[in-house]
Design a protein around this motif. Structure first.
Motif, PDB file in Angstrom:
ATOM      1  N   LYS A  16      41.926  29.373  44.571  1.00 33.57           N
ATOM      2  CA  LYS A  16      41.611  30.896  44.893  1.00 33.57           C
ATOM      3  C   LYS A  16      42.388  31.603  43.276  1.00 33.57           C
ATOM      4  CE  LYS A  16      45.785  32.942  46.830  1.00 33.57           C
ATOM      5  NZ  LYS A  16      46.464  33.448  45.683  1.00 33.57           N
ATOM      6  N   TRP A  17      41.232  32.691  43.478  1.00 33.68           N
ATOM      7  CA  TRP A  17      41.335  33.511  42.157  1.00 33.68           C
ATOM      8  C   TRP A  17      41.826  35.029  42.535  1.00 33.68           C
ATOM      9  CZ3 TRP A  17      40.858  30.129  37.816  1.00 33.68           C
ATOM     10  CH2 TRP A  17      40.570  31.413  36.832  1.00 33.68           C
ATOM     11  N   ALA A  18      43.093  35.061  41.089  1.00 34.55           N
ATOM     12  CA  ALA A  18      43.064  37.139  41.806  1.00 34.55           C
ATOM     13  C   ALA A  18      42.601  37.769  40.332  1.00 34.55           C
ATOM     14  CB  ALA A  18      44.676  36.256  41.495  1.00 34.55           C
ATOM     15  N   LEU A  19      42.279  38.564  40.709  1.00 29.29           N
ATOM     16  CA  LEU A  19      41.988  39.754  39.937  1.00 29.29           C
ATOM     17  C   LEU A  19      41.852  40.964  40.501  1.00 29.29           C
ATOM     18  CD1 LEU A  19      37.819  39.529  40.159  1.00 29.29           C
ATOM     19  CD2 LEU A  19      39.077  38.412  38.581  1.00 29.29           C
ATOM     20  N   PRO A  20      42.721  42.144  39.485  1.00 32.39           N
ATOM     21  CA  PRO A  20      43.170  43.547  40.261  1.00 32.39           C
ATOM     22  C   PRO A  20      42.943  44.145  40.358  1.00 32.39           C
ATOM     23  CG  PRO A  20      42.314  43.488  37.344  1.00 32.39           C
ATOM     24  CD  PRO A  20      42.808  42.179  38.280  1.00 32.39           C
ATOM     25  N   GLY A  21      43.024  44.358  41.405  1.00 35.38           N
ATOM     26  CA  GLY A  21      42.402  45.311  42.284  1.00 35.38           C
ATOM     27  C   GLY A  21      42.606  46.995  41.202  1.00 35.38           C
ATOM     28  N   PRO A  22      41.012  47.977  42.290  1.00 32.54           N
ATOM     29  CA  PRO A  22      41.134  49.295  41.316  1.00 32.54           C
ATOM     30  C   PRO A  22      42.241  50.350  40.833  1.00 32.54           C
ATOM     31  CG  PRO A  22      39.251  48.750  42.932  1.00 32.54           C
ATOM     32  CD  PRO A  22      40.191  47.485  43.039  1.00 32.54           C
ATOM     33  N   ALA A  75      31.008  30.132  40.018  1.00 35.81           N
ATOM     34  CA  ALA A  75      31.896  29.488  39.234  1.00 35.81           C
ATOM     35  C   ALA A  75      32.043  27.798  40.074  1.00 35.81           C
ATOM     36  CB  ALA A  75      32.420  29.852  38.209  1.00 35.81           C
ATOM     37  N   GLY A  76      32.527  28.408  41.317  1.00 36.61           N
ATOM     38  CA  GLY A  76      33.323  27.154  42.981  1.00 36.61           C
ATOM     39  C   GLY A  76      34.244  28.193  43.256  1.00 36.61           C
ATOM     40  N   VAL A  77      34.432  29.322  43.249  1.00 36.31           N
ATOM     41  CA  VAL A  77      36.153  30.489  43.485  1.00 36.31           C
ATOM     42  C   VAL A  77      35.848  29.713  44.771  1.00 36.31           C
ATOM     43  CG1 VAL A  77      37.871  32.166  43.956  1.00 36.31           C
ATOM     44  CG2 VAL A  77      37.152  31.125  41.579  1.00 36.31           C
ATOM     45  N   ASP A  78      36.886  29.414  46.357  1.00 35.58           N
ATOM     46  CA  ASP A  78      36.555  29.992  47.515  1.00 35.58           C
ATOM     47  C   ASP A  78      37.121  31.380  47.766  1.00 35.58           C
ATOM     48  OD1 ASP A  78      35.775  26.852  48.326  1.00 35.58           O
ATOM     49  OD2 ASP A  78      37.807  26.108  46.731  1.00 35.58           O
ATOM     50  N   ILE A  79      38.502  31.699  47.251  1.00 40.35           N
ATOM     51  CA  ILE A  79      38.669  32.456  48.096  1.00 40.35           C
ATOM     52  C   ILE A  79      39.130  33.582  46.894  1.00 40.35           C
ATOM     53  CG2 ILE A  79      41.174  33.774  48.705  1.00 40.35           C
ATOM     54  CD1 ILE A  79      41.311  31.158  49.963  1.00 40.35           C
ATOM     55  N   ILE A  80      38.475  35.208  46.800  1.00 36.86           N
ATOM     56  CA  ILE A  80      38.404  35.636  45.367  1.00 36.86           C
ATOM     57  C   ILE A  80      40.436  37.026  45.965  1.00 36.86           C
ATOM     58  CG2 ILE A  80      38.290  37.250  43.905  1.00 36.86           C
ATOM     59  CD1 ILE A  80      35.434  36.302  43.950  1.00 36.86           C
ATOM     60  N   GLN A  81      40.856  36.395  44.887  1.00 44.71           N
ATOM     61  CA  GLN A  81      42.105  37.869  46.310  1.00 44.71           C
ATOM     62  C   GLN A  81      41.916  38.656  44.845  1.00 44.71           C
ATOM     63  OE1 GLN A  81      45.746  36.209  46.547  1.00 44.71           O
ATOM     64  NE2 GLN A  81      46.584  37.686  45.380  1.00 44.71           N
ATOM     65  N   PHE A  82      42.251  40.417  45.686  1.00 45.32           N
ATOM     66  CA  PHE A  82      42.215  41.565  44.805  1.00 45.32           C
ATOM     67  C   PHE A  82      43.867  41.517  44.701  1.00 45.32           C
ATOM     68  CE2 PHE A  82      37.976  40.692  45.367  1.00 45.32           C
ATOM     69  CZ  PHE A  82      37.645  41.781  44.278  1.00 45.32           C
ATOM     70  N   ASP A  83      44.828  41.760  43.449  1.00 42.23           N
ATOM     71  CA  ASP A  83      46.323  42.711  43.623  1.00 42.23           C
ATOM     72  C   ASP A  83      46.217  43.789  44.005  1.00 42.23           C
ATOM     73  OD1 ASP A  83      47.091  40.079  43.166  1.00 42.23           O
ATOM     74  OD2 ASP A  83      46.708  39.854  41.225  1.00 42.23           O
ATOM     75  N   GLU A  84      46.886  44.483  44.489  1.00 45.02           N
ATOM     76  CA  GLU A  84      47.043  45.819  44.282  1.00 45.02           C
ATOM     77  C   GLU A  84      48.328  46.663  44.560  1.00 45.02           C
ATOM     78  OE1 GLU A  84      45.234  48.526  43.414  1.00 45.02           O
ATOM     79  OE2 GLU A  84      43.221  48.026  44.747  1.00 45.02           O
ATOM     80  N   ALA A 143      40.429  38.536  49.815  1.00 44.89           N
ATOM     81  CA  ALA A 143      42.173  38.676  50.270  1.00 44.89           C
ATOM     82  C   ALA A 143      42.750  40.402  49.443  1.00 44.89           C
ATOM     83  CB  ALA A 143      43.121  37.915  49.509  1.00 44.89           C
ATOM     84  N   VAL A 144      43.643  40.566  49.981  1.00 39.50           N
ATOM     85  CA  VAL A 144      44.244  41.464  49.130  1.00 39.50           C
ATOM     86  C   VAL A 144      45.613  41.752  49.394  1.00 39.50           C
ATOM     87  CG1 VAL A 144      43.961  43.349  51.517  1.00 39.50           C
ATOM     88  CG2 VAL A 144      44.240  44.132  48.901  1.00 39.50           C
ATOM     89  N   HIS A 145      45.813  41.544  48.260  1.00 42.50           N
ATOM     90  CA  HIS A 145      47.956  40.799  48.337  1.00 42.50           C
ATOM     91  C   HIS A 145      48.477  42.473  47.593  1.00 42.50           C
ATOM     92  CE1 HIS A 145      51.486  39.458  46.791  1.00 42.50           C
ATOM     93  NE2 HIS A 145      51.271  39.384  45.537  1.00 42.50           N
ATOM     94  N   VAL A 146      49.503  43.082  49.120  1.00 44.70           N
ATOM     95  CA  VAL A 146      50.126  44.130  48.468  1.00 44.70           C
ATOM     96  C   VAL A 146      51.871  43.722  48.743  1.00 44.70           C
ATOM     97  CG1 VAL A 146      50.714  46.526  49.377  1.00 44.70           C
ATOM     98  CG2 VAL A 146      48.191  45.591  49.543  1.00 44.70           C
ATOM     99  N   CYS A 147      52.575  43.608  47.755  1.00 38.96           N
ATOM    100  CA  CYS A 147      53.931  43.596  47.698  1.00 38.96           C
ATOM    101  C   CYS A 147      54.378  44.523  47.221  1.00 38.96           C
ATOM    102  CB  CYS A 147      53.861  41.901  46.555  1.00 38.96           C
ATOM    103  SG  CYS A 147      53.971  42.247  45.188  1.00 38.96           S
ATOM    104  N   TYR A 148      55.582  44.788  46.675  1.00 38.16           N
ATOM    105  CA  TYR A 148      57.005  45.070  46.750  1.00 38.16           C
ATOM    106  C   TYR A 148      57.286  44.619  44.565  1.00 38.16           C
ATOM    107  CZ  TYR A 148      57.676  47.067  50.734  1.00 38.16           C
ATOM    108  OH  TYR A 148      57.194  48.417  52.279  1.00 38.16           O
ATOM    109  N   GLY A 149      56.131  44.227  44.143  1.00 40.77           N
ATOM    110  CA  GLY A 149      56.770  43.813  42.854  1.00 40.77           C
ATOM    111  C   GLY A 149      56.480  42.691  42.569  1.00 40.77           C
ATOM    112  N   TYR A 150      56.476  41.841  41.237  1.00 41.97           N
ATOM    113  CA  TYR A 150      57.825  41.072  40.722  1.00 41.97           C
ATOM    114  C   TYR A 150      59.449  41.024  40.671  1.00 41.97           C
ATOM    115  CZ  TYR A 150      53.740  38.302  37.647  1.00 41.97           C
ATOM    116  OH  TYR A 150      52.631  38.409  37.945  1.00 41.97           O
TER     117      TYR A 150
END
Length: 344
Positions: A128-134, A170-179, A209-216
């Motif tokens: 899984k690879w994480a990218l920042p969301g727009p 490049a072979g990533v199975d899940i791309i996660q966008f951090d929002e 995937a979209v990751h929606v949390c309350y932060g670090y």
């Protein structure tokens, strides 16, 4: 991905002491030039080994090659001046000095694709690879060019789509966008935020995937959480629209939060990364604590769609703490796995 309750980390993992100062976000690199390049690869290899030792099923890079989950990506784009800085309010929570958008934003070359290929070459496990969301990207910048948060978000969405397609190749199975910004700007999320995120995933055949949390677990975030009352119902305002979206997986914060677990019902049908590890505490959960969180979640998400995870990234934690938490996550998932097998 055939394992029931496949475990994963929602985000970053601590970096080794020889690469960057520990227990700190934005920690400067201790190496330079060719040594830094080699050191990042070594750290990524070590992070993978630690995930595997803990029994994590869906592995990641642990964000070892980047200083920050948003800024490192932006640093590789044209149109953003990091020397021209302004103070802005990040997620309506705290003030920060940020770079300025001074022209059209463009991506001239891949950012993380070589790192993803390096990780792919080292394991046959799902990665899984994480990218920042727009929306989270625009919230960490001062815009002196576009004059519209929405327009800038759509520009970033197109750039993210380019990167995501190359990560998939490049072979990533899940791309996660951090929002994490999705938990603050609810009207914008529903008006155009989710649509912009879908633009970032356009044409992908891997899982998204979209990751929606309350932060670090940093002070600005923990202080904010104290103001939210006994029930945190922010997800209630965005989950209905997310449920209708093309995204495959939703990652959310559960353990030691005040999120009513029944809100997961609003995304029934999606795969759900259930945060069963508190990243704002150095206390290591027991496997039974993790299992309790997962058992509760199973009332609202089908077993085949549940992915046990951490609430957020663990970069600010000590490495031994993060290792212990990952081991607890996998042990807790195994408890519930066995219970379900016995009951069937």
């Amino acid at each position: 991905m055939t394992t029931l309750f496949p475990t994963t980390s929602a985000g970053s993992l601590p970096k080794p002491l020889w690469l960057a100062e520990s227990e700190k976000l934005w920690s400067p690199w201790k190496l330079q030039d060719a040594e830094l390049t080699e050191g990042k690869k070594d750290a990524l290899t070590l992070s993978l080994a630690e995930q595997q030792r803990a029994g994590i099923d869906i592995v990641s890079d642990g964000e070892q090659t980047r200083q920050h989950f948003v800024t490192t990506f932006i640093e590789h784009l044209d149109g953003v001046d990091f020397d021209k800085r302004e103070t802005v309010r990040i997620r309506d929570r705290y003030d920060a000095s940020v770079p300025t958008v001074v022209g059209a934003v463009t991506r001239d070359k891949p950012v993380f694709v070589a790192d993803a290929g390096f990780l792919r070459a080292q394991t046959d496990q799902p990665i899984k690879w994480a990218l920042p969301g727009p929306m989270t990207m625009i919230d960490t910048l001062y815009d002196a060019h576009y004059g519209s948060r929405e327009k800038l978000a759509w520009e970033f969405a197109g750039i993210l789509n380019e990167e995501a397609k190359e990560l998939q190749a490049a072979g990533v199975d899940i791309i996660q966008f951090d929002e994490p910004a999705f938990n603050v700007f609810f009207d914008d999320v529903n008006d155009w935020g989710i649509a912009a995120l879908e633009r970032a995933t356009e044409g992908l055949t891997c899982q998204t995937a979209v990751h929606v949390c309350y932060g670090y677990g940093i002070k600005a975030n923990t202080d904010w959480k104290k103001t939210l009352g006994s029930e945190w119902r922010q997800y209630e305002q965005i989950f209905p629209k997310i449920q209708q979206s093309s995204l495959d997986i939703v990652s959310l914060e559960c353990h030691h939060s005040h999120v009513p677990m029944e809100l997961i019902e609003l995304i029934r049908g999606k795969k759900v990364m259930v945060g069963a590890i508190d990243v704002a505490s150095a206390d290591i959960e027991s496997p039974e604590e993790v299992a309790d969180t997962l058992r509760t979640a199973l009332q609202f998400v089908d077993a085949e769609n549940l992915i046990p995870a951490t609430n957020c990234g663990m970069a600010p934690l000590a490495r031994d703490v993060a290792r212990g938490k990952l081991a607890a996550l996998t042990a807790g998932a195994e408890i519930v796995r066995r219970e379900l097998a016995t009951s069937r």
